[in-house]
Design an enzyme around this catalytic site. Sequence first.
Site, PDB file in Angstrom:
ATOM      1  N   ASP A  22       0.831  -1.220   0.000  1.00  0.00           N
ATOM      2  CA  ASP A  22       0.000   0.000   0.000  1.00  0.00           C
ATOM      3  C   ASP A  22       0.862   1.266   0.000  1.00  0.00           C
ATOM      4  O   ASP A  22       0.347   2.362   0.194  1.00  0.00           O
ATOM      5  CB  ASP A  22      -0.943  -0.004   1.206  1.00  0.00           C
ATOM      6  CG  ASP A  22      -0.188   0.022   2.528  1.00  0.00           C
ATOM      7  OD1 ASP A  22       1.066   0.026   2.497  1.00  0.00           O
ATOM      8  OD2 ASP A  22      -0.826   0.049   3.588  1.00  0.00           O
ATOM      9  N   GLU A  64       3.177   2.201   2.191  1.00  0.00           N
ATOM     10  CA  GLU A  64       3.746   2.631   3.477  1.00  0.00           C
ATOM     11  C   GLU A  64       5.181   2.118   3.609  1.00  0.00           C
ATOM     12  O   GLU A  64       5.513   1.041   3.107  1.00  0.00           O
ATOM     13  CB  GLU A  64       2.881   2.108   4.629  1.00  0.00           C
ATOM     14  CG  GLU A  64       1.557   2.850   4.735  1.00  0.00           C
ATOM     15  CD  GLU A  64       0.682   2.357   5.872  1.00  0.00           C
ATOM     16  OE1 GLU A  64       1.126   1.462   6.628  1.00  0.00           O
ATOM     17  OE2 GLU A  64      -0.453   2.865   5.987  1.00  0.00           O
ATOM     18  N   ARG A 107      10.432  26.331   2.430  1.00  0.00           N
ATOM     19  CA  ARG A 107       9.988  27.579   1.786  1.00  0.00           C
ATOM     20  C   ARG A 107       8.938  28.317   2.603  1.00  0.00           C
ATOM     21  O   ARG A 107       8.938  29.550   2.647  1.00  0.00           O
ATOM     22  CB  ARG A 107       9.433  27.263   0.404  1.00  0.00           C
ATOM     23  CG  ARG A 107      10.495  27.031  -0.648  1.00  0.00           C
ATOM     24  CD  ARG A 107       9.843  27.193  -1.992  1.00  0.00           C
ATOM     25  NE  ARG A 107      10.740  26.918  -3.075  1.00  0.00           N
ATOM     26  CZ  ARG A 107      10.907  25.721  -3.589  1.00  0.00           C
ATOM     27  NH1 ARG A 107      10.263  24.692  -3.096  1.00  0.00           N
ATOM     28  NH2 ARG A 107      11.733  25.547  -4.594  1.00  0.00           N
ATOM     29  N   HIS A 165      17.061  27.495   3.177  1.00  0.00           N
ATOM     30  CA  HIS A 165      16.610  28.700   2.466  1.00  0.00           C
ATOM     31  C   HIS A 165      16.625  29.925   3.393  1.00  0.00           C
ATOM     32  O   HIS A 165      17.188  30.961   3.050  1.00  0.00           O
ATOM     33  CB  HIS A 165      15.215  28.436   1.905  1.00  0.00           C
ATOM     34  CG  HIS A 165      14.680  29.565   1.107  1.00  0.00           C
ATOM     35  ND1 HIS A 165      15.322  30.038  -0.013  1.00  0.00           N
ATOM     36  CD2 HIS A 165      13.581  30.336   1.271  1.00  0.00           C
ATOM     37  CE1 HIS A 165      14.640  31.044  -0.513  1.00  0.00           C
ATOM     38  NE2 HIS A 165      13.575  31.243   0.245  1.00  0.00           N
ATOM     39  N   ASP A 177      18.633  37.002  -6.785  1.00  0.00           N
ATOM     40  CA  ASP A 177      17.677  37.754  -5.958  1.00  0.00           C
ATOM     41  C   ASP A 177      18.379  38.170  -4.664  1.00  0.00           C
ATOM     42  O   ASP A 177      19.508  37.737  -4.382  1.00  0.00           O
ATOM     43  CB  ASP A 177      16.393  36.947  -5.670  1.00  0.00           C
ATOM     44  CG  ASP A 177      16.680  35.580  -5.057  1.00  0.00           C
ATOM     45  OD1 ASP A 177      17.668  35.454  -4.309  1.00  0.00           O
ATOM     46  OD2 ASP A 177      15.909  34.639  -5.327  1.00  0.00           O
ATOM     47  N   LYS A 233      14.302  40.472  -7.590  1.00  0.00           N
ATOM     48  CA  LYS A 233      13.336  39.574  -8.232  1.00  0.00           C
ATOM     49  C   LYS A 233      11.958  39.746  -7.614  1.00  0.00           C
ATOM     50  O   LYS A 233      11.833  39.866  -6.401  1.00  0.00           O
ATOM     51  CB  LYS A 233      13.828  38.125  -8.041  1.00  0.00           C
ATOM     52  CG  LYS A 233      12.894  37.050  -8.530  1.00  0.00           C
ATOM     53  CD  LYS A 233      13.525  35.671  -8.378  1.00  0.00           C
ATOM     54  CE  LYS A 233      13.165  35.022  -7.058  1.00  0.00           C
ATOM     55  NZ  LYS A 233      13.663  33.636  -6.947  1.00  0.00           N
ATOM     56  N   ARG A 252       8.394  37.534  -7.579  1.00  0.00           N
ATOM     57  CA  ARG A 252       7.757  36.299  -8.036  1.00  0.00           C
ATOM     58  C   ARG A 252       6.269  36.562  -8.225  1.00  0.00           C
ATOM     59  O   ARG A 252       5.570  36.945  -7.288  1.00  0.00           O
ATOM     60  CB  ARG A 252       7.984  35.173  -7.019  1.00  0.00           C
ATOM     61  CG  ARG A 252       7.402  33.853  -7.475  1.00  0.00           C
ATOM     62  CD  ARG A 252       7.797  32.720  -6.546  1.00  0.00           C
ATOM     63  NE  ARG A 252       9.184  32.297  -6.696  1.00  0.00           N
ATOM     64  CZ  ARG A 252       9.626  31.552  -7.694  1.00  0.00           C
ATOM     65  NH1 ARG A 252       8.811  31.159  -8.647  1.00  0.00           N
ATOM     66  NH2 ARG A 252      10.891  31.199  -7.743  1.00  0.00           N
ATOM     67  N   ASP A 299      22.685  30.304  -6.525  1.00  0.00           N
ATOM     68  CA  ASP A 299      21.448  30.344  -5.737  1.00  0.00           C
ATOM     69  C   ASP A 299      21.459  29.176  -4.761  1.00  0.00           C
ATOM     70  O   ASP A 299      22.279  28.256  -4.891  1.00  0.00           O
ATOM     71  CB  ASP A 299      20.245  30.240  -6.684  1.00  0.00           C
ATOM     72  CG  ASP A 299      19.001  30.929  -6.127  1.00  0.00           C
ATOM     73  OD1 ASP A 299      18.980  31.263  -4.926  1.00  0.00           O
ATOM     74  OD2 ASP A 299      18.043  31.117  -6.900  1.00  0.00           O
TER      75      ASP A 299
HETATM   76  C1  R5P Z   1      13.904  31.511  -3.852  1.00  0.00           C
HETATM   77  O1  R5P Z   1      14.082  32.621  -3.342  1.00  0.00           O
HETATM   78  C2  R5P Z   1      15.012  30.534  -4.035  1.00  0.00           C
HETATM   79  O2  R5P Z   1      16.217  31.030  -3.519  1.00  0.00           O
HETATM   80  C3  R5P Z   1      15.206  30.166  -5.492  1.00  0.00           C
HETATM   81  O3  R5P Z   1      15.600  31.334  -6.205  1.00  0.00           O
HETATM   82  C4  R5P Z   1      13.934  29.623  -6.097  1.00  0.00           C
HETATM   83  O4  R5P Z   1      13.360  28.645  -5.273  1.00  0.00           O
HETATM   84  C5  R5P Z   1      14.207  29.041  -7.465  1.00  0.00           C
HETATM   85  O5  R5P Z   1      13.016  28.573  -7.982  1.00  0.00           O
HETATM   86  P1  R5P Z   1      12.809  28.439  -9.538  1.00  0.00           P
HETATM   87  O6  R5P Z   1      13.933  27.618 -10.084  1.00  0.00           O
HETATM   88  O7  R5P Z   1      11.481  27.720  -9.666  1.00  0.00           O
HETATM   89  O8  R5P Z   1      12.740  29.810 -10.126  1.00  0.00           O
END
Ligand code: R5P
Length: 315
Positions: free
Chosen positions: A34, A36, A113, A146, A184, A207, A209, A233
């Site tokens: 299943d 698990e 996140r 993050h 960013d 940046k 989003r 990043d």
């Molecule tokens: C967000 O601030 C993270 O540092 C990355 O820049 C972000 O998660 C990247 O996501 P994606 O590749 O979908 O643009």
Amino acid sequence: MVVVSGSNATTMAAELANSLGWEHHPLETRRFPDTEGYIRIPTETIDALRNEPVVVVSNTFPDSGIVETLLMLDAVQDVRQGRLQNLREIGPQTLPDVGKGVILAIPYFGYSRQDKRFKPGESISARAIAEMLATRCDGMVLLDLHAPAVLSQLSVPVAFTTAMPELAVHLKQTVSPDFILSPDKGAIDRASSVAQQIGCEFSYLEKTRIDAHTIVHKAKDLDVAGKSVAIVDDMIATGGTICRAAEALRSQGAVQVHAACSHGLFTGGAIARLLRYVDGVHATGSLPNARDLISGGPALARGVNQVMGELGLDA
Ligand code: R5P
């Protein structure tokens, strides 16, 4: 000292064990019909886990990784606390508690996140998952988290470690960039540390989003004409952030553009998309991925040594 792993971070566990010169014991993992999960510590590993402190290496991504991490910690704690009762009455049923010494090392911490509550009633997922895990270990190591601030109040010592030193060495040897770009503001600390280590120029973009697949960068003059640039990043998911940053760099005359990160999630054909915009993609193996070119083991080892020191444990 012993490093153990389940099904989702075997390579990182091996790299960590190699960096520290410790034994690596993969645990038995499988799935019931299943779906698990099932975890068992092999008999030959039980003694090792009771004799020495142990590092459990596991990702909390995808969701099944959270369950597997909890099951591994639970099984390891049972062994170390001497709770060995089993229906077949194999081996000693109870043994003395050997005390503290379980460190959880998470190469990629899924749910990092959502680290803030934007609307009333939202779960602060990063804190919720970390607090649950902290009840089952004596210390934690998190690689390139993050936004570490959300986990500053955990009940156990936490080391926030980074693979940026190894990423810088790798970029210098393979790309030799003239310029490092943070795509960013959130990645400025990480990316600028890479630029400093390489000894090259640095700048960042601002940046916004719009949604998970749409981002826009504020226009900015970058001194990149004729230069080789690496965008650094913490993670690459859809690749949208990198593709837009690469467009900005190309339009300003960059001749080579590379993308480098700790965590290569590469969702939905991201690598193919990225390679239409950049000359190379470089990641650690925090998550299994096709661009695992940078060892994350030394960074995890630094974090483990830090937590061991805070717990007063000897290597
Ligand atoms: C967000 O601030 C993270 O540092 C990355 O820049 C972000 O998660 C990247 O996501 P994606 O590749 O979908 O643009």
